[in-house]
Every structure is written in structure tokens, then in C-alpha cells.
Design a protein around this motif. Structure first.
Motif, mmCIF file in Angstrom:
data_model
loop_
_atom_site.group_PDB
_atom_site.id
_atom_site.type_symbol
_atom_site.label_atom_id
_atom_site.label_comp_id
_atom_site.label_asym_id
_atom_site.label_seq_id
_atom_site.Cartn_x
_atom_site.Cartn_y
_atom_site.Cartn_z
ATOM 1 N N UNK A 75 40.682 33.285 50.732
ATOM 2 C CA UNK A 75 41.497 33.902 49.683
ATOM 3 C C UNK A 75 40.803 35.012 48.885
ATOM 4 N N UNK A 76 39.492 34.919 48.721
ATOM 5 C CA UNK A 76 38.824 35.893 47.838
ATOM 6 C C UNK A 76 38.679 37.251 48.526
ATOM 7 N N UNK A 77 38.743 38.329 47.743
ATOM 8 C CA UNK A 77 38.610 39.668 48.317
ATOM 9 C C UNK A 77 37.271 39.859 49.048
ATOM 10 N N UNK A 78 37.318 40.695 50.065
ATOM 11 C CA UNK A 78 36.130 40.971 50.874
ATOM 12 C C UNK A 78 35.778 42.446 50.799
ATOM 13 N N UNK A 79 34.568 42.783 51.204
ATOM 14 C CA UNK A 79 34.185 44.201 51.259
ATOM 15 C C UNK A 79 34.915 44.837 52.438
ATOM 16 N N UNK A 80 35.141 46.161 52.387
ATOM 17 C CA UNK A 80 35.762 46.814 53.532
ATOM 18 C C UNK A 80 34.961 46.516 54.807
ATOM 19 N N UNK A 88 31.643 38.644 43.381
ATOM 20 C CA UNK A 88 32.364 39.148 42.209
ATOM 21 C C UNK A 88 33.684 38.385 42.052
ATOM 22 N N UNK A 89 34.383 38.186 43.180
ATOM 23 C CA UNK A 89 35.674 37.483 43.151
ATOM 24 C C UNK A 89 35.507 36.030 42.758
ATOM 25 N N UNK A 101 42.441 40.540 42.281
ATOM 26 C CA UNK A 101 42.826 41.552 43.268
ATOM 27 C C UNK A 101 41.572 42.285 43.732
ATOM 28 N N UNK A 102 41.750 43.039 44.825
ATOM 29 C CA UNK A 102 40.664 43.866 45.349
ATOM 30 C C UNK A 102 40.182 44.852 44.270
ATOM 31 N N UNK A 103 41.126 45.401 43.535
ATOM 32 C CA UNK A 103 40.786 46.378 42.490
ATOM 33 C C UNK A 103 39.975 45.751 41.363
ATOM 34 N N UNK A 104 40.383 44.542 40.958
ATOM 35 C CA UNK A 104 39.676 43.869 39.868
ATOM 36 C C UNK A 104 38.229 43.571 40.273
ATOM 37 N N UNK A 105 38.064 43.185 41.527
ATOM 38 C CA UNK A 105 36.725 42.901 42.030
ATOM 39 C C UNK A 105 35.895 44.186 42.097
#
Ligand code: CMX
Length: 435
Positions: A75-80, A88-89, A101-105
Motif C-alpha cells: 500500500x505505501x508509495x514507492x520510488x519511481x 517516508x510513507x 499519497x505519492x505527492x505527500x511522500x
């Protein structure tokens, strides 16, 4: 996007109500008896603390805000281009209970990069440490010294109201986390002679920057490992030595730097975080004695010799867990994907098949299964980070996330000074003499 601090400000009033309600409904209910053995026995199983970031189930292992490690990985955002969660997430999740969200991270990565510089006098303290001073002692010294610029300590001197404590605690916690890579990187390079420390790159995530400071920034697999490592070591509920120490010292309104430096000194013990270093030392000694491709029989004999020598098998057992640690499993899966043929990884797998039966036969350990520390060093070694005295520093970078998240909430919810009751053996005998 809304920043973490703004989101936190929105959540605090509802959580104050939530706690008020929980106390009104359940405040006078009993968890059952406390028995004298628990006073002598390191308080095992004693319900004694509130810790919101994570709860540990003896059979299942850790859940961060209700989510298992595989769920966090999903579920947590990942690096590209990456497939491991960004720590961070995880921090956002620990603080808010929400998946960012990806942006918040990305905002958090940027914010931490902007806060990452350490004062020159702290650099000087580190540069003056003899390379023979253990990296964890250096780490704790530097984090203590960061208290020089604590927003909380200053606000307290200026007469801040109790209701406002969480604001400067949040700022200090963010600064603490942000500055750890520069401290860890400097210790690594000073102690192990790896040249000058490069600068933090504001366009990169926290783990990528930390990897660069350690000299491994070009290795994508190592950066991914660090993302996973920092995520899974962050929090393990509140009663373990480092988490509890951080909370305890914070309860005296010592600022987050002082509280976390104290936590680090606990993490530096061989029964806690230092076990990851101990595992590698033990494996290397084993290889030295019985060779790299030893038979099961030879490995068994070595394990028994450790136990018969009155030593523990490092990386095995746990005060709460009663099954294989899911943090061990997450690292094993990483190894199966990235380094299935690594000799040391194979040895770790071989040991996993042998140690539990031996510990059961020896008959003392309540949990014969591996914990997080049984695996981490092997992964780091594979990528060339072979200096095992440094391993607990990485654990310490990660554990700051969990301790900081709780410190923020403790100050937001007005957690009191901790002060449990202690007794002498004479008092115990007197109290219970007729009972
Ligand atoms: N090897 C040998 N003996 C062990 C053992 C191990 N891995 N784990 C437990 N035991 C022994 C204990 O030393 C204790 O012996 P005594 O009765 O002689 O004192 C007995 O078994 C009962 O201990 P327990 O109730 O099962 O475990 P505790 O809650 O007291 O301790 C821990 C937990 C982690 C300290 C212990 O399992 C241990 O020493 N493990 C090895 C060190 C380690 O890996 N630590 C890292 C833990 C994770 C972390 O915090 O990073």
C-alpha cells in the motif's frame, strides 16, 4: 497537498476526544493481576504503556497502525521504478494512521533533505571521536548534542503552554529524522576511512540519500534494500528497550534529541539492536571454524558449542514474539529475489532449519524462532557494507521513526511523567508474609 503537520493538527482534537472516551468507558477496568514474578522478571507481559504506531501480536508479529508488513509493502508509495515502500510513507502512516499519497511522500523527502544539515560543532565532535569508539556511542553523542538547537527546549524556556507542546516536538522530531543520515554517514566515513561525505540531494528520497552518504548511492538494489530496512526496523510497539526508553525520557519533557539519544543507548545492547552485529560476528566465526560449505552436522555442533559456552544464539528468540518474525521473512524474500546464490544467505537458511530444534531441545528459550537481526547483516554484507560494528547505527536511523511518532502524540495528548512503583525484596516479603 496537505503537509504532515497540517494533517496532524486536524487529527489531534478528535484523538483527544477518543482518548477521553476510552478512559471514560474503560479507565477503571482491570487487565488482571500483577504477580510478583513480573517485578523480578523484567515486567514481561505487564500491560503498562500506550503506544499508537504499532502493536505486536505474539503469533503474527508487528502491525503498523493495523497493517502487516506485506500490506505496507503493497500500500505505501514507492520510488519511481522501485518496489519497496518508502520509509517516508511509513512515517506518515505511523503519525496519522493513514496511507499518504505519492505527492505527500515526495514533500516529506524534500522537507527532510532541507532540514538535513548538522551544526558544525556536531561535525567536529564526530571528527574528534577515536575510530575505536563504537559507532553507536558516536551516534548517541551526536544526537545528544543536537539538543543545542531544540525547538522544544527553547519553547519550554520561553514559557510555552502545555497545549502547544506538540508543535515544537514535531519540529524537533522532523529535524532529528532529517539529520540522522548526515550523522550516520559521517560516522561511517570517519571510522572506516571512506573519504569525504557527499552532499544531500534534495531531489532524492531519504534512503537514496543515506545510501549515497554511505558510498552505495549507485547501487539501485542497495537503495531498495535500505528502503525496506528503514521501513521494517522503524517500530515494534512500545515496550522494547529503545522505544520504551525514548518514551520514558520524553515523559520528563526532555526534548526529542535527548529522548532519542537515550533510546539509542538501549538499542546498543547485545540483547537488543546490537544483535545484528553479533549475528555477523557469530556467522564469521562459524565459517572460520567449520568452513564455508559446512555440513548440517558441523553447523549443529557449532550451535551447541555456543549454547554450552553459556552464550545466546544471536538473532533467535524474542521477549514477545512466538513465531518467525515477519521482519525476518521480509528480508528473506528480498534475498530470494536479489541474492539467492549468496553463500552467507545460504548459511542463514541452513541455520534457520537447525537452530529452532536445538533451542527447543535445550529447553530454555520460550521462542526458538529467528528475529529481525538474524537476517539484516547478511543483506548489508552482500552489497559490500561489511563493517558490522556499523549495523546497529542503521537500525538506529530507522527506530527514530517509531519513537518520534510516539513522542509527538505523547506531547499532543498530554502524556504524564512516567513513574511506576518499585519495591525492595524486603518489602515484598513483608507485604506477602501472611498471604
Ligand atoms: N539463545 C540461547 N538462549 C536463549 C535464547 C537464544 N537465542 N533466547 C532465549 N534464551 C534463554 C534466555 O537467555 C533465558 O535463559 P536464562 O533462563 O538462563 O536467563 C531463557 O532462554 C528464557 O528466555 P526467554 O523468556 O525465552 O527470552 P527473554 O524474553 O528473556 O529474552 C531475548 C529475549 C531476545 C533477549 C533472547 O531471546 C535473546 O537473548 N536472544 C538472542 C539475542 C537477540 O537476538 N536479540 C535481539 C532481539 C530483537 C531485537 O531487539 O533486536
Amino acid at each position: 497537498p496537505v503537509t504532515l503537520k497540517e494533517r496532524l493538527a486536524e487529527l489531534i482534537p478528535a484523538e483527544l476526544e477518543n482518548v477521553k472516551q476510552a478512559r471514560a468507558l474503560h479507565g477503571k477496568k482491570s487487565f488482571g493481576p500483577v504477580i510478583v514474578d513480573q517485578l523480578y522478571g523484567g515486567m514481561r507481559g505487564l500491560p503498562a504503556l500506550i503506544w499508537d504506531g504499532s502493536v505486536l501480536d505474539a503469533e503474527e508479529g508487528i502491525r503498523f497502525r493495523g497493517k502487516t508488513i506485506p500490506e505496507c509493502q503493497e500500500l505505501l508509495p514507492k520510488a519511481p521504478g522501485g518496489s519497496e515502500p518508502l520509509p517516508e510513507g511509513l512515517f506518515w502512516l505511523l503519525v496519522t494512521g493513514e496511507i499518504p499519497t505519492q505527492e505527500q511522500v515526495a514533500e516529506l523527502s524534500k522537507d527532510w533533505a532541507a532540514r538535513s544539515a548538522i551544526p558544525e560543532f556536531v561535525e567536529e565532535i564526530l571528527d574528534r571521536c577515536p575510530p575505536t569508539l563504537h559507532p553507536m556511542s558516536q551516534f548517541s553523542l551526536a544526537v545528544t548534542a543536537l539538543n543545542h538547537n531544540s525547538a522544544f527546549a527553547k519553547a519550554y524556556q520561553d514559557g510555552i503552554s502545555k497545549k502547544e507542546y506538540w508543535g515544537p516536538t514535531f519540529e524537533d522530531s522532523m529535524d532529528l529524522i532529517a539529520k540522522l543520515p548526515n550523522i550516520a554517514g559521517r560516522i561511517y566515513r570517519n571510522v572506516f576511512g571512506q573519504g569525504k561525505l557527499p552532499a544531500i540531494d534534495a531531489s532524492k528520497d531519504y534512503s537514496a540519500n543515506l545510501a549515497t552518504l554511505l558510498g552505495f548511492g549507485d547501487n539501485d538494489a542497495f537503495v531498495e534494500l535500505l528502503r525496506l530496512y528503514l521501513t521494517i526496523h522503524s517500530d515494534h510497539e512500545g515496550g522494547n528497550v529503545s522505544a520504551h526508553t525514548g518514551k520514558l525520557v520524553g515523559s520528563a519533557l526532555s526534548d526529542p534529541f535527548l529522548a532519542y539519544a537515550a533510546a539509542l543507548n538501549g538499542l546498543a545492547g547485545p540483547l537488543h539492536g546490537l544483535a545484528n552485529q553479533e549475528v555477523l560476528i557469530w556467522l564469521r566465526k562459524m565459517q572460520g571454524k567449520i568452513g564455508e560449505d559446512a555440513s548440517d552436522e558441523a553447523v549443529k555442533e557449532y550451535i551447541w558449542s555456543t549454547l554450552k559456552g553459556g552464550q545466546v544464539v544471536p538473532g533467535y528468540g524474542h521477549a514477545v514474539l512466538r513465531k518467525t518474525d515477519p521482519r525476518y521473512t521480509a528480508q528473506r524474500e528480498f534475498a530470494l529475489k536479489h541474492l539467492p546464490d549468496d553463500k552467507m544467505f545460504k548459511l542463514v537458511g541452513q541455520i534457520y532449519n537447525l537452530v529452532p530444534d536445538i533451542l527447543l531441545e535445550a529447553g530454555k528459550a520460550k521462542n526458538p524462532w529467528p528475529n529481525v537481526d538474524a537476517h539484516s547483516g547478511v543483506l548489508l554484507t552482500h552489497y559490500g557494507l561489511t563493517q558490522m560494528q556499523f549495523y546497529t547505527v542503521l537500525f538506529g536511523v530507522s527506530r527514530a521513526f517509531g519513537v518520534a511518532a510516539q513522542l509527538i502524540w505523547d506531547r499532543a495528548l498530554g502524556a504524564p511523567l512516567e513513574r511506576p512503583k518499585s519495591y525492595s525484596t524486603a518489602a515484598i516479603k513483608k507485604i506477602f508474609q501472611d498471604k
